[in-house]
Design a protein around this motif. Structure first.
Motif: not given
Length: 314
Positions: A149-151, A188-198, A203-209, A214-221
């Protein structure tokens, strides 16, 4: 009011070298050229993004060379690095829980390729493809699923579009922990949120330039990160409302197909184009539209097309 429709297609491209991917990519190329930045159109810019790709995604360099050679268009290699793309900002909602990844993708219908692609560039991957080989969401044969998702923050830097990052993680990683570790080395060029599942972790990770992953509080975005959301931002995207709603609903497909998570797009907002429900440990994904599911899997991938009601516009 005018009803819009969107056609989604499912097809296989193998390793990208037998002409199937090239036929699809050449047909889309006139639309793709405009996504390149001005810098990416220069020889110096093309060299820079090629060098960046080689440094950070070396495993995919043979695939990049193969696809660029198949496409055979000026600027193709620079565009396919996804390190010289104009930024985009989809308004999406997603959650990872109990081995499930569930997401809504909200965007203007005419700006989404709408292609569900089964590929085997480095390994089997199925996902919703965008900008020729990037992924909005997907899963691999190891049981890892990723979506974006877009950050929500208006900053931009040198780095990769999140579409190719999603592809790279699925091509090279088996687990959430491995993917998070790889994220730490990727610009990473633009702030984005990635949710990853196995099978055992979500987890959800916040990324950006301008920030380390940064690991989010929970696996939602939804469409914000660690900073407060302004009233104007909330009115425009309803990001906090959607995040509260998905936290309350959990990984519930029915909730994703109803407001506030499902967005009709009958005002100036982007509507929900599809809902994706991944069960990566089982190698299965189902794409949903109200009243119309479409299941795909590694064991039973079915090429074809579906035309669905998208959003309404005034």
């Amino acid at each position: 009011m005018r009803q819009q429709h969107k056609t989604f297609r499912a097809f296989e491209v193998g390793d990208g070298g037998d002409g199937r991917w090239a036929a699809y990519a050449r047909a889309l190329w006139p639309e793709m050229e405009g996504l390149l930045t001005e810098e990416g159109r220069t020889p110096e810019g093309a060299d820079r993004v090629r060098t960046l790709f080689r440094a950070h995604m070396p495993e995919l360099v043979p695939v990049l060379d193969r696809l660029a050679g198949q496409l055979d268009r000026p600027g193709a290699e620079a565009l396919l690095t996804h390190a010289a793309l104009r930024p985009f900002s989809p308004a999406c909602t997603q959650i990872g829980r109990d081995g499930t990844l569930l997401r809504n993708y909200d965007f203007p219908p005419d700006q989404c390729e709408g292609n569900i692609v089964s590929s085997c560039y480095l390994r089997p991957v199925i996902g919703m493809q965008d900008v020729l080989w990037g992924l909005l969401d997907g899963m691999n044969d190891a049981g890892l699923a990723v979506s974006l998702t877009y950050g929500g923050r208006s900053v931009h830097g040198h780095g990769f579009a999140i579409l190719i990052v999603t592809r790279y993680l699925l091509e090279t990683c088996d687990t959430v922990d491995e993917a998070v570790a790889r994220l730490r080395s990727l610009p990473i060029a633009v702030p984005q949120n990635l949710t990853l599942v196995d099978a055992t972790k979500a987890v959800t990770v916040y990324v950006g330039p301008d920030m380390a992953p940064t690991i989010a509080p929970d696996a939602c975005a939804a469409n914000h990160q660690h900073l407060p959301v302004t009233d104007e931002q909330e009115r425009a995207s309803r990001t906090q409302e959607r995040l509260r709603a998905i936290r309350a609903a959990g990984a519930d497909v029915a909730a994703m197909l109803k407001p506030p998570l499902y967005r009709s797009g009958d005002d100036e907002e982007s509507g929900t184009l599809y809902t994706a429900h991944y069960l990566p440990a089982e190698g299965r994904v189902t794409y949903y539209w109200p009243g119309e599911p479409w299941a795909q899997s590694f064991g039973g991938f079915t090429p074809g097309s579906r035309t669905v009601a998208a959003s309404r516009q005034r």
